[in-house]
Design a protein around this motif. Structure first.
Motif, short mmCIF file in Angstrom:
data_model
loop_
_atom_site.label_atom_id
_atom_site.label_comp_id
_atom_site.label_asym_id
_atom_site.label_seq_id
_atom_site.Cartn_x
_atom_site.Cartn_y
_atom_site.Cartn_z
N MET A 104 0.85 -1.19 0.00
CA MET A 104 0.00 0.00 0.00
C MET A 104 0.88 1.23 0.00
O MET A 104 2.07 1.17 0.34
N ASN A 105 0.32 2.34 -0.38
CA ASN A 105 1.06 3.60 -0.39
C ASN A 105 1.21 4.12 1.03
O ASN A 105 0.28 4.09 1.82
N SER A 106 2.40 4.61 1.33
CA SER A 106 2.67 5.16 2.65
C SER A 106 3.05 6.63 2.48
O SER A 106 4.09 6.93 1.90
N PRO A 107 2.23 7.56 2.97
CA PRO A 107 2.54 8.98 2.81
C PRO A 107 3.85 9.38 3.48
O PRO A 107 4.61 10.19 2.95
N GLY A 108 4.16 8.83 4.65
CA GLY A 108 5.40 9.17 5.33
C GLY A 108 6.61 8.72 4.56
O GLY A 108 7.60 9.44 4.43
N TYR A 109 6.55 7.50 4.03
CA TYR A 109 7.66 6.98 3.26
C TYR A 109 7.85 7.79 1.97
O TYR A 109 8.97 8.12 1.59
N ASP A 110 6.76 8.11 1.31
CA ASP A 110 6.84 8.90 0.08
C ASP A 110 7.44 10.28 0.35
O ASP A 110 8.24 10.77 -0.44
N ALA A 111 7.09 10.91 1.47
CA ALA A 111 7.64 12.23 1.80
C ALA A 111 9.13 12.14 2.05
O ALA A 111 9.91 12.97 1.56
N ARG A 112 9.56 11.13 2.82
CA ARG A 112 11.00 10.96 3.07
C ARG A 112 11.76 10.66 1.79
O ARG A 112 12.88 11.13 1.58
N LEU A 113 11.16 9.89 0.92
CA LEU A 113 11.79 9.56 -0.35
C LEU A 113 11.97 10.81 -1.21
O LEU A 113 13.03 11.02 -1.80
N GLN A 114 10.94 11.65 -1.26
CA GLN A 114 11.04 12.89 -2.02
C GLN A 114 12.12 13.82 -1.44
O GLN A 114 12.87 14.44 -2.18
N GLU A 115 12.20 13.90 -0.12
CA GLU A 115 13.22 14.74 0.51
C GLU A 115 14.62 14.24 0.20
O GLU A 115 15.52 15.02 -0.09
N SER A 116 14.80 12.93 0.26
CA SER A 116 16.13 12.39 -0.01
C SER A 116 16.50 12.58 -1.47
O SER A 116 17.66 12.86 -1.79
N ARG A 117 15.55 12.49 -2.36
CA ARG A 117 15.84 12.72 -3.78
C ARG A 117 16.19 14.18 -4.04
O ARG A 117 17.06 14.48 -4.84
N LYS A 118 15.51 15.09 -3.36
CA LYS A 118 15.84 16.51 -3.51
C LYS A 118 17.23 16.80 -2.97
O LYS A 118 17.98 17.56 -3.54
N ALA A 119 17.56 16.16 -1.84
CA ALA A 119 18.88 16.37 -1.25
C ALA A 119 19.97 15.83 -2.17
O ALA A 119 21.04 16.43 -2.31
N LEU A 120 19.72 14.72 -2.80
CA LEU A 120 20.69 14.15 -3.72
C LEU A 120 20.80 14.99 -4.99
O LEU A 120 21.86 15.08 -5.58
N GLY A 121 19.72 15.61 -5.40
CA GLY A 121 19.72 16.39 -6.62
C GLY A 121 20.46 17.71 -6.46
O GLY A 121 20.96 18.27 -7.43
N ASN A 122 20.56 18.23 -5.22
CA ASN A 122 21.22 19.51 -4.99
C ASN A 122 22.74 19.40 -4.96
O ASN A 122 23.44 20.39 -5.09
#
Length: 70
Positions: free
Chosen positions: A29-47
């Motif tokens: 199932m979709n997990s909003p907390g996991y998705d938010a952490r994943l987006q944050e980590s991807r943004k951090a890696l992209g910078n």
């Protein structure tokens, strides 16, 4: 007649197999907390800036000595 039946059965099997490829177990199932952490980590890696790859030094091939043939 037999050839058409074989083709028809093959098409039915192909269509049936393609619908099973998208099946997921009910525990996934979709997990909003996991998705938010994943987006944050991807943004951090992209910078971060990555250094440009350095080309390895060019080396010349070594000529091997061959034994004279008799």
């Amino acid at each position: 007649m037999r050839h058409r039946l074989t083709i028809g059965l093959a098409l039915v099997a192909l269509c049936g197999a393609s619908t099973l490829a998208y099946a997921r177990p009910p525990t996934v199932m979709n997990s909003p907390g996991y998705d938010a952490r994943l987006q944050e980590s991807r943004k951090a890696l992209g910078n971060t800036t990555t250094p440009e790859p350095v080309a390895p030094p060019v080396t010349t091939s070594k000529k091997s000595k061959t034994k004279p043939r008799n």
